[in-house]
Scaffold this active site. Structure first.
Site, PDB file in Angstrom:
ATOM      1  N   ASN A 131       0.826  -1.214   0.000  1.00  8.18           N
ATOM      2  CA  ASN A 131       0.000   0.000   0.000  1.00  8.18           C
ATOM      3  C   ASN A 131       0.859   1.262   0.000  1.00  8.18           C
ATOM      4  O   ASN A 131       0.438   2.298  -0.496  1.00  8.18           O
ATOM      5  CB  ASN A 131      -0.909   0.004   1.228  1.00  8.18           C
ATOM      6  CG  ASN A 131      -1.592   1.340   1.447  1.00  8.18           C
ATOM      7  OD1 ASN A 131      -2.461   1.729   0.685  1.00  8.18           O
ATOM      8  ND2 ASN A 131      -1.176   2.063   2.499  1.00  8.18           N
ATOM      9  N   GLN A 191      -8.584   5.125   0.991  1.00  8.80           N
ATOM     10  CA  GLN A 191      -7.836   4.376  -0.015  1.00  8.80           C
ATOM     11  C   GLN A 191      -6.923   5.241  -0.884  1.00  8.80           C
ATOM     12  O   GLN A 191      -6.139   4.691  -1.666  1.00  8.80           O
ATOM     13  CB  GLN A 191      -8.820   3.600  -0.894  1.00  8.80           C
ATOM     14  CG  GLN A 191      -9.600   2.561  -0.085  1.00  8.80           C
ATOM     15  CD  GLN A 191     -10.531   1.699  -0.900  1.00  8.80           C
ATOM     16  OE1 GLN A 191     -10.932   2.074  -1.995  1.00  8.80           O
ATOM     17  NE2 GLN A 191     -10.893   0.540  -0.364  1.00  8.80           N
ATOM     18  N   ASP A 200       1.777   7.016   0.270  1.00 10.58           N
ATOM     19  CA  ASP A 200       0.716   6.161  -0.271  1.00 10.58           C
ATOM     20  C   ASP A 200       0.867   5.973  -1.783  1.00 10.58           C
ATOM     21  O   ASP A 200       0.774   6.928  -2.553  1.00 10.58           O
ATOM     22  CB  ASP A 200      -0.649   6.782   0.044  1.00 10.58           C
ATOM     23  CG  ASP A 200      -1.777   5.786  -0.166  1.00 10.58           C
ATOM     24  OD1 ASP A 200      -1.869   4.838   0.626  1.00 10.58           O
ATOM     25  OD2 ASP A 200      -2.552   5.955  -1.130  1.00 10.58           O
ATOM     26  N   ASP A 230      -0.668  -6.532   3.828  1.00 14.13           N
ATOM     27  CA  ASP A 230      -0.724  -5.506   4.850  1.00 14.13           C
ATOM     28  C   ASP A 230      -1.542  -4.308   4.364  1.00 14.13           C
ATOM     29  O   ASP A 230      -1.460  -3.910   3.194  1.00 14.13           O
ATOM     30  CB  ASP A 230       0.693  -5.056   5.190  1.00 14.13           C
ATOM     31  CG  ASP A 230       0.723  -3.989   6.249  1.00 14.13           C
ATOM     32  OD1 ASP A 230       0.398  -4.301   7.405  1.00 14.13           O
ATOM     33  OD2 ASP A 230       1.062  -2.834   5.926  1.00 14.13           O
ATOM     34  N   HIS A 234      -6.631  -0.196   2.534  1.00 12.82           N
ATOM     35  CA  HIS A 234      -6.260   1.108   1.985  1.00 12.82           C
ATOM     36  C   HIS A 234      -5.887   1.040   0.507  1.00 12.82           C
ATOM     37  O   HIS A 234      -5.387   2.022  -0.055  1.00 12.82           O
ATOM     38  CB  HIS A 234      -5.125   1.695   2.823  1.00 12.82           C
ATOM     39  CG  HIS A 234      -5.494   1.799   4.275  1.00 12.82           C
ATOM     40  ND1 HIS A 234      -6.267   2.825   4.763  1.00 12.82           N
ATOM     41  CD2 HIS A 234      -5.267   0.970   5.329  1.00 12.82           C
ATOM     42  CE1 HIS A 234      -6.472   2.647   6.067  1.00 12.82           C
ATOM     43  NE2 HIS A 234      -5.878   1.521   6.429  1.00 12.82           N
ATOM     44  N   GLU A 262      -5.457  -7.793   5.252  1.00 13.63           N
ATOM     45  CA  GLU A 262      -5.665  -7.086   6.517  1.00 13.63           C
ATOM     46  C   GLU A 262      -6.706  -5.990   6.301  1.00 13.63           C
ATOM     47  O   GLU A 262      -6.420  -4.946   5.718  1.00 13.63           O
ATOM     48  CB  GLU A 262      -4.366  -6.468   7.020  1.00 13.63           C
ATOM     49  CG  GLU A 262      -4.549  -5.796   8.381  1.00 13.63           C
ATOM     50  CD  GLU A 262      -3.422  -4.850   8.758  1.00 13.63           C
ATOM     51  OE1 GLU A 262      -3.236  -4.617   9.959  1.00 13.63           O
ATOM     52  OE2 GLU A 262      -2.742  -4.319   7.846  1.00 13.63           O
TER      53      GLU A 262
END
Length: 611
Positions: A131, A191, A200, A230, A234, A262
């Protein structure tokens, strides 16, 4: 991923194995033996690659574990100082490149570990951080492999990633002035903005997706069989689906890699709830773990009879079930090793009750006053090998009781429901899994004796928690089943478990077949091009529920798929039809297992329609 690392996120750096190296030809880590047909995973969090390899050989493989989950292997920041002390554990969740030079070992050691685990029959799942990269607010830029990066400029040349590969404040994706997630129910913000200031990645970008897929394929080429993704909450579901579509089949089994995402629970927005992500794979069972903590803490094990009525995150077949993980044990929202007997008993229950794919967690010991502390490591942050004798590491996975329950879980896997759930007291319960095994749990301070319906044939059985069955008897406690029932004494704060294969003296509970029964399976199943149909079931001739060993059916009379299989006589058979596509993805038909009992000899036909 740690939910509380919003502190002063610092440096990263690592070795020089950028994306170019990821595209070089790898030597696949092939399995020298058939991998264990079990869905139980040992999560050996932040264990070194050498320690994981030893665990696979000495404990996980022989005990019947199907997989081991390891911590993020990519090069990460290296922090000599932080608010959690030197080299906090969360360094590994701040990657600076996709090189496999980390505080847990080298690329060569990782590859050797994967091969060793395969040789022991154990798959390897990797905690994949895709992510984000290391935090944009880092002020220290040292790394474990020597790579350089520019946090404020969003430059990670060892991949390479540059400014335009990331989301930024008010960039058309992240409609937020500081680019950090503030509204946890806003899908776009969750996200497309930064989680705790971590840079990000713009996963809408085809370039970014290709680089992430190249990293994951590099790991697959070294023998990785699946991923714990992980911070998957997001990453937009279509973005991750696009990444998954680029992944190669696994080297050991030639199938799509296993995925566990996750997706932390708590959102009220349906689009951000775990169930919204299951089209891309399993989700971690946060609500299940928290619910078990409530029942074990309150001494209300009688409530465990109705687990499906709890507010679970997803259906059983889409849940990676757990008692805790590295985040939850530090937050205190679940049971953890400091809870002693309750924690151990909950792990037994995890392996006994047919919900989800069980993940047994073992990390390192820590103080609740410093939850960010490093695992045992040298002065440079490189983690030292796990030692289960010095009190610094959690090693429940190798205890007699847990290994015995892994075997019990595997032996009863074909019985997918619970029967005769008996409550002797609010904190003393027992139940059976069909005619394959019985399990009892006593969370009280005194021993409890009661009579339970076991479903097993008459005989003397060995408790697999205190010992095992041998050719001469039991190494632990035993119990006599008569008329299908047994008077069992469950020790205080203990458990008792028997199954069809734990008969004293090693005697079989199934009469030897006198002659085979030829059973023809005719399944009416419509498919798309490239998809084939198989039948799997509870006996060896039907693959013992392993998709890899399921019986292929012929499409000569399409849409009827057929095969004739020799099955043991006078045997209760459970089975289902499955589909496999060209990528190795497996789809099971819905509903309960189909059942019938074979006769003494002759032939039989089963005519079914896909559910």
């Amino acid at each position: 991923m740690k939910k509380l690392i919003a502190r002063a996120l610092v440096p990263l750096a690592v070795a020089v194995l950028g994306l170019t190296a990821l595209t070089t030809t790898q030597t696949p880590a092939q399995a020298a033996v058939v991998l264990n047909s079990s869905d139980v995973t040992a999560n050996l969090w932040e264990w070194t690659w050498d320690s994981v390899a030893a665990a696979c050989t000495d404990h996980l493989g022989p005990a019947g574990y199907g997989a081991v989950q390891v911590a993020p292997p990519a090069e990460s920041i290296s922090l000599a100082t932080s608010d959690g002390g030197a080299h906090p554990w969360w360094e590994v969740y701040q990657p600076v490149s996709y090189k496999l030079t980390s505080r847990l070992g080298t690329r060569a050691e990782f590859a050797a570990m994967a091969t060793t685990c395969h040789n022991a029959g154990v798959r390897v799942y990797v905690d994949a951080v895709i992510n984000h990269m290391a935090g944009a607010n880092n002020t220290i830029t040292t790394t474990y492999g020597g790579s350089t990066f520019n946090p404020s400029g969003y430059g990670y040349p060892a991949v390479p990633y540059a400014y335009d590969d990331f989301h930024h404040a008010n960039d058309g994706w992240c409609a937020d002035d500081d680019a950090v997630i503030d509204d946890w129910n806003n899908t776009s913000e969750v996200q497309n903005c930064m989680l705790l200031s971590l840079s990000d990645l713009k996963t809408q970008s085809a370039t970014v997706r290709t680089k992430i897929a190249a990293y994951l394929n590099d790991l697959i080429g070294l023998g990785v069989d699946g991923f714990r993704v992980d911070a998957a909450k997001h990453v937009a579901q279509p973005d991750f689906a696009a990444i998954r579509s680029q992944l190669n089949p696994t080297t050991a089994e030639g199938r799509a890699p296993y995925i566990a995402q996750e997706i932390f629970t708590g959102a009220t927005n349906p689009d951000l709830k775990p169930a919204a992500f299951t089209s891309n794979g399993d989700v971690l069972g946060f609500s299940y773990a928290m619910g078990l903590r409530t029942q074990f803490t309150n001494g209300t094990l009688n409530n465990l009879a109705t687990i499906p009525s709890w507010s679970l995150d997803a259906t059983s077949d889409r849940t990676a079930a757990m008692i805790t993980n590295h985040d939850l044990e530090r937050d205190g929202t679940t049971l953890r090793y400091q809870d002693g007997a309750r924690y151990t008993l909950a792990n037994y229950f995890l392996l006994a009750y047919p919900y989800g794919r069980p993940f047994v967690y073992d990390g390192f010991t820590f103080s609740t006053s410093n939850t960010g502390a490093s695992p045992p490591a040298d002065t440079n942050g490189f983690v030292t090998d796990a030692n289960c004798g010095n009190g610094a590491w959690q090693c429940l996975h190798r205890s007699t009781g847990v290994k015995g329950m892994v075997g019990w879980h595997n032996a009863t896997a074909a019985a997918t429901t619970v029967s005769d759930f008996t409550t002797t007291a609010s904190n003393v319960i027992g139940f059976r899994r069909g005619a394959l095994g019985w399990f009892g749990l006593n969370a009280s301070g005194g021993a409890s004796t009661a009579t339970y319906r076991t479903g097993l044939p008459d005989g003397v059985y060995c408790d697999v928690i205190s010992g095992a069955a041998t050719s001469t008897g039991c190494t632990g406690a035993s119990v006599t089943v008569s008329g299908g029932s047994a008077a069992v004494t469950i020790p205080a704060n203990g458990a008792f478990a028997i199954h069809a294969g734990s008969r004293s003296g090693g005697g079989s509970t199934t009469p030897p077949p006198s002659s085979a029964v030829a059973v023809t399976f005719n399944g009416t199943v419509t498919t798309t091009w490239g998809t084939n149909v198989f039948v799997a079931g509870n006996v060896a001739a039907l693959g013992a529920w392993s998709p890899a060993a399921a019986v292929p059916l012929s499409s000569a009379a399409y849409p009827v798929w057929s095969a004739t299989v020799s099955l043991p006589p006078n045997t209760a058979i459970e089975y289902k039809y499955i589909k496999k596509d060209e990528s190795g993805n497996v789809t099971w038909e819905s509903g309960a297992n189909r059942t019938f009992t074979t006769g003494a000899s002759g032939t039989a036909t089963r005519s079914d329609t896909w559910r």
